[in-house]
Motif scaffolding. Structure first.
Motif, PDB file in Angstrom:
ATOM      1  N   ALA A   1      16.218 -16.855 -58.710  1.00  0.00           N
ATOM      2  CA  ALA A   1      16.089 -17.132 -57.276  1.00  0.00           C
ATOM      3  C   ALA A   1      16.525 -18.568 -57.070  1.00  0.00           C
ATOM      4  O   ALA A   1      16.279 -19.437 -57.919  1.00  0.00           O
ATOM      5  N   GLU A   2      17.182 -18.828 -55.945  1.00  0.00           N
ATOM      6  CA  GLU A   2      17.643 -20.183 -55.652  1.00  0.00           C
ATOM      7  C   GLU A   2      17.153 -20.620 -54.280  1.00  0.00           C
ATOM      8  O   GLU A   2      17.379 -19.938 -53.275  1.00  0.00           O
ATOM      9  N   PHE A   3      16.477 -21.766 -54.264  1.00  0.00           N
ATOM     10  CA  PHE A   3      16.053 -22.398 -53.019  1.00  0.00           C
ATOM     11  C   PHE A   3      16.911 -23.648 -52.819  1.00  0.00           C
ATOM     12  O   PHE A   3      17.070 -24.446 -53.744  1.00  0.00           O
ATOM     13  N   SER A   4      17.461 -23.809 -51.633  1.00  0.00           N
ATOM     14  CA  SER A   4      18.255 -25.002 -51.362  1.00  0.00           C
ATOM     15  C   SER A   4      17.350 -26.194 -51.094  1.00  0.00           C
ATOM     16  O   SER A   4      16.191 -26.044 -50.705  1.00  0.00           O
ATOM     17  N   LYS A   5      17.897 -27.383 -51.334  1.00  0.00           N
ATOM     18  CA  LYS A   5      17.166 -28.623 -51.086  1.00  0.00           C
ATOM     19  C   LYS A   5      17.751 -29.339 -49.876  1.00  0.00           C
ATOM     20  O   LYS A   5      18.954 -29.281 -49.625  1.00  0.00           O
TER      21      LYS A   5
ATOM     22  N   GLY B   1      21.602 -29.754 -55.612  1.00  0.00           N
ATOM     23  CA  GLY B   1      21.201 -29.237 -54.299  1.00  0.00           C
ATOM     24  C   GLY B   1      20.405 -27.956 -54.327  1.00  0.00           C
ATOM     25  O   GLY B   1      20.081 -27.413 -53.270  1.00  0.00           O
ATOM     26  N   VAL B   2      20.071 -27.446 -55.523  1.00  0.00           N
ATOM     27  CA  VAL B   2      19.399 -26.149 -55.615  1.00  0.00           C
ATOM     28  C   VAL B   2      18.226 -26.200 -56.593  1.00  0.00           C
ATOM     29  O   VAL B   2      18.328 -26.804 -57.658  1.00  0.00           O
ATOM     30  N   LEU B   3      17.118 -25.574 -56.213  1.00  0.00           N
ATOM     31  CA  LEU B   3      16.009 -25.343 -57.131  1.00  0.00           C
ATOM     32  C   LEU B   3      16.162 -23.927 -57.658  1.00  0.00           C
ATOM     33  O   LEU B   3      16.136 -22.961 -56.898  1.00  0.00           O
TER      34      LEU B   3
ATOM     35  N   LEU C   1      13.796 -26.261 -49.073  1.00  0.00           N
ATOM     36  CA  LEU C   1      13.898 -25.540 -47.799  1.00  0.00           C
ATOM     37  C   LEU C   1      13.302 -24.152 -48.016  1.00  0.00           C
ATOM     38  O   LEU C   1      13.902 -23.301 -48.661  1.00  0.00           O
ATOM     39  N   ASP C   2      12.087 -23.956 -47.496  1.00  0.00           N
ATOM     40  CA  ASP C   2      11.300 -22.775 -47.862  1.00  0.00           C
ATOM     41  C   ASP C   2      11.455 -21.579 -46.944  1.00  0.00           C
ATOM     42  O   ASP C   2      10.772 -20.568 -47.109  1.00  0.00           O
TER      43      ASP C   2
END
Length: 320
Positions: free
Chosen positions: A224-228, A191-193, A235-236
């Motif tokens: 850094a973590e971006f959620s998907k 779930g995370v980039l 999700l930007d």
């Protein structure tokens, strides 16, 4: 509006919120709207940004009483049942049967003041402390300490060290299920980039992410973590940033998000102070968290217990 009417209205509005109904009532007072806003947001409150025993205990209390859904920031608008909140120190109610009138009354009685900064609101509250809670029926006989003894009462001392019958460390409680540390790692990976190169961060955000130019001694940018989203899309509109002290292993956390609809936040604290960060209003909570909004970006910085208030302010001021 008398106190009884406020309680009844609060119950009706919260029930509607659970069912995904948003009804703006312009006739309600500003104070009532702030209390309702807090009630809604408490249902999604994430205590994981804390690391001390009391915070871990609060998080366990919240999750162990979870009735539906997770609280990952990738689902900012998730409506979750407020029963989980009624069991934590934020309101000090254990019995689910007391939810409707008592929850409204507890919140109304304990609100001291509110500081609002555009998309950010922090409510100063007097919060009673819960010292222990019996293990709910669905988890009885399934939670053990590190020595293999069954845990029947969750306390601050054992909340961070709970295991399954197989000796697997427990990370979370979701939908009546026990999530182990290893299971959580797998779920998190999906779930995370994760971005380790600072030069790559802004390729995934729809706003300009600015890292602090000052960090306390020993701390360095880690990731850094971006959620998907549900379809795997990035999700930007927000990003979580982590800075780690290589010597102590302690982590400093920051979130940056676009100042737009859906990115509003309401939090509560026992100690709240309004300050200035580079000329704009900011709020510091419990001497450990700073929130402010600058040039259409919302900044939330968490120093936990390892960074002093003065250092925290210095870090915030270095973001320009």
């Amino acid at each position: 509006m008398d106190k009884k009417s406020i309680e009844d209205k609060f119950s009706i509005d919260i029930d509607a919120y659970f069912n995904g109904i948003e009804d703006s009532d312009e006739s309600s007072s500003q104070e009532y709207n702030q209390i309702l806003k807090l009630g809604k947001t408490l249902a999604d409150k994430d205590f994981s940004k804390n690391s001390n025993k009391e915070a871990v205990f609060n998080k366990v209390l919240k999750n162990i009483n979870e009735n539906k859904g997770d609280n990952n920031m990738k689902k900012l608008n998730k409506k979750s049942y407020i029963a989980k909140v009624a069991s934590v120190a934020a309101v000090g109610i254990i019995s689910v049967s007391l939810i409707k009138p008592a929850f409204a009354r507890e919140i109304a009685d304990k609100v001291i003041r509110t500081i609002s900064l555009g998309h950010v609101s922090v409510i100063q509250m007097e919060s009673p402390k819960i010292e222990k809670i019996p293990v709910p029926d669905e988890y009885k006989g399934k939670i053990f300490d590190k020595h293999g003894n069954k845990i029947e009462i969750v306390t601050k001392e054992n909340a961070g060290e709970m295991y399954t019958a197989k000796g697997e460390k427990i990370a979370d409680f979701i939908d009546g299920k026990i999530i182990t540390v290893e299971q959580e790692k797998k779920l998190r990976k999906k779930g995370v980039l994760e971005v380790r190169d600072t030069n790559e961060i802004n390729k995934h955000a729809c706003f300009k992410v600015i890292l602090p130019s000052y960090l306390p001694e020993g701390y360095k940018f880690d990731r850094a973590e971006f959620s998907k989203g549900n379809e795997g899309e990035i999700l930007d509109k927000f990003v979580n940033l982590y800075f780690v002290n290589e010597k102590t292993g302690k982590t400093m956390y920051m979130q940056q998000r676009l100042a737009c609809e859906g990115m509003n936040s309401v939090s509560d604290a026992e100690k709240v102070e309004k300050i200035k960060i580079n000329g704009v209003d900011a709020v510091i909570s419990n001497d450990r968290y700073i929130d402010w909004e600058y040039k259409k970006v919302i900044y939330s910085l968490s120093g936990k217990e390892s960074i002093t208030k003065d250092e925290l302010i210095k870090i915030a001021q270095s973001i320009k």
